[in-house]
Design a protein around this motif. Sequence first.
Motif, PDB file in Angstrom:
ATOM      1  N   VAL A   1       9.292 103.671 -40.197  1.00 13.50           N
ATOM      2  CA  VAL A   1       9.434 102.246 -40.499  1.00 13.50           C
ATOM      3  C   VAL A   1       9.768 101.978 -41.971  1.00 13.50           C
ATOM      4  O   VAL A   1      10.616 101.119 -42.249  1.00 13.50           O
ATOM      5  N   PRO A   2       9.171 102.684 -42.941  1.00 15.18           N
ATOM      6  CA  PRO A   2       9.561 102.417 -44.335  1.00 15.18           C
ATOM      7  C   PRO A   2      11.057 102.633 -44.597  1.00 15.18           C
ATOM      8  O   PRO A   2      11.627 102.021 -45.497  1.00 15.18           O
TER       9      PRO A   2
ATOM     10  N   ARG B   1      12.460  96.644 -46.219  1.00 18.44           N
ATOM     11  CA  ARG B   1      11.625  95.448 -46.088  1.00 18.44           C
ATOM     12  C   ARG B   1      12.377  94.292 -45.420  1.00 18.44           C
ATOM     13  O   ARG B   1      11.844  93.619 -44.550  1.00 18.44           O
ATOM     14  N   ASN B   2      13.626  94.054 -45.825  1.00 19.42           N
ATOM     15  CA  ASN B   2      14.382  92.934 -45.260  1.00 19.42           C
ATOM     16  C   ASN B   2      14.645  93.109 -43.766  1.00 19.42           C
ATOM     17  O   ASN B   2      14.530  92.148 -43.001  1.00 19.42           O
ATOM     18  N   SER B   3      15.004  94.307 -43.366  1.00 13.88           N
ATOM     19  CA  SER B   3      15.245  94.559 -41.938  1.00 13.88           C
ATOM     20  C   SER B   3      13.958  94.411 -41.143  1.00 13.88           C
ATOM     21  O   SER B   3      13.966  93.841 -40.044  1.00 13.88           O
ATOM     22  N   LEU B   4      12.871  94.900 -41.688  1.00 13.27           N
ATOM     23  CA  LEU B   4      11.589  94.781 -40.997  1.00 13.27           C
ATOM     24  C   LEU B   4      11.227  93.308 -40.813  1.00 13.27           C
ATOM     25  O   LEU B   4      10.880  92.881 -39.710  1.00 13.27           O
ATOM     26  N   LYS B   5      11.366  92.527 -41.875  1.00 11.83           N
ATOM     27  CA  LYS B   5      11.067  91.096 -41.786  1.00 11.83           C
ATOM     28  C   LYS B   5      11.995  90.394 -40.799  1.00 11.83           C
ATOM     29  O   LYS B   5      11.568  89.521 -40.051  1.00 11.83           O
TER      30      LYS B   5
ATOM     31  N   GLY C   1       4.335 102.380 -29.908  1.00 20.27           N
ATOM     32  CA  GLY C   1       4.830 103.482 -30.720  1.00 20.27           C
ATOM     33  C   GLY C   1       6.341 103.559 -30.623  1.00 20.27           C
ATOM     34  O   GLY C   1       7.061 102.774 -31.249  1.00 20.27           O
ATOM     35  N   PRO C   2       6.863 104.487 -29.794  1.00 20.27           N
ATOM     36  CA  PRO C   2       8.309 104.695 -29.746  1.00 20.27           C
ATOM     37  C   PRO C   2       9.119 103.476 -29.302  1.00 20.27           C
ATOM     38  O   PRO C   2      10.187 103.215 -29.855  1.00 20.27           O
TER      39      PRO C   2
ATOM     40  N   TRP D   1      14.752  99.775 -34.879  1.00 17.16           N
ATOM     41  CA  TRP D   1      15.889 100.572 -35.336  1.00 17.16           C
ATOM     42  C   TRP D   1      17.192 100.182 -34.641  1.00 17.16           C
ATOM     43  O   TRP D   1      18.237 100.094 -35.281  1.00 17.16           O
ATOM     44  N   ILE D   2      17.125  99.963 -33.326  1.00 18.31           N
ATOM     45  CA  ILE D   2      18.365  99.633 -32.610  1.00 18.31           C
ATOM     46  C   ILE D   2      18.902  98.289 -33.076  1.00 18.31           C
ATOM     47  O   ILE D   2      20.114  98.116 -33.204  1.00 18.31           O
ATOM     48  N   LEU D   3      18.009  97.338 -33.372  1.00 19.76           N
ATOM     49  CA  LEU D   3      18.474  96.058 -33.902  1.00 19.76           C
ATOM     50  C   LEU D   3      19.076  96.247 -35.287  1.00 19.76           C
ATOM     51  O   LEU D   3      20.130  95.698 -35.591  1.00 19.76           O
TER      52      LEU D   3
END
Length: 158
Positions: free
Chosen positions: A19-20, A24-28, A72-73, A80-82
């Motif tokens: 995830v890191p 940060r922007n993609s996670l948000k 989890g996965p 990730w796919i997004l």
Amino acid sequence: MKNSKLLYLALLILPWLTVPLLGRNSLKKYLPATIFMSTFTKAIDLFGEKKKWWRFFKGIPPLDSMNFFNFGPYFVSSLWILKLTYRKFPIYLISNTILHICFIYLGGIKLVNRNKIFTLEKLTKFQYLIINFLRALILYSFQYIIDFSHSKKRHSNK
């Protein structure tokens, strides 16, 4: 049983180590759609289990085995796919479909069954593929709606 518990914990923890790398922007940006999809998936899991489409194994109480897979996965791969394919709908659809076909027909179903995560009961592999395809459409649609509402807010504030 000890190996199963170790597997469940690995399923939950290992994907989160990537995830890191998302940034940060993609996670948000993609987290709300992913949370929605995980919640929706849990609802489908409960419905499907009631209809005996599939069966989940015990897991580590209070969680059943599918929770470890979903949070989890499945959760992390949705992020990730997004990140990798959002706004490229044909690529999103093709890559998601290929991933699901590989999982379902090239050993993933056997692997989760053998490792006591879940097993298909009244559902064929093709029916499971259709459910996963529809979930992929819902995930993308939800992200699209979020983006559309954000862009509308930005334009109305100008």
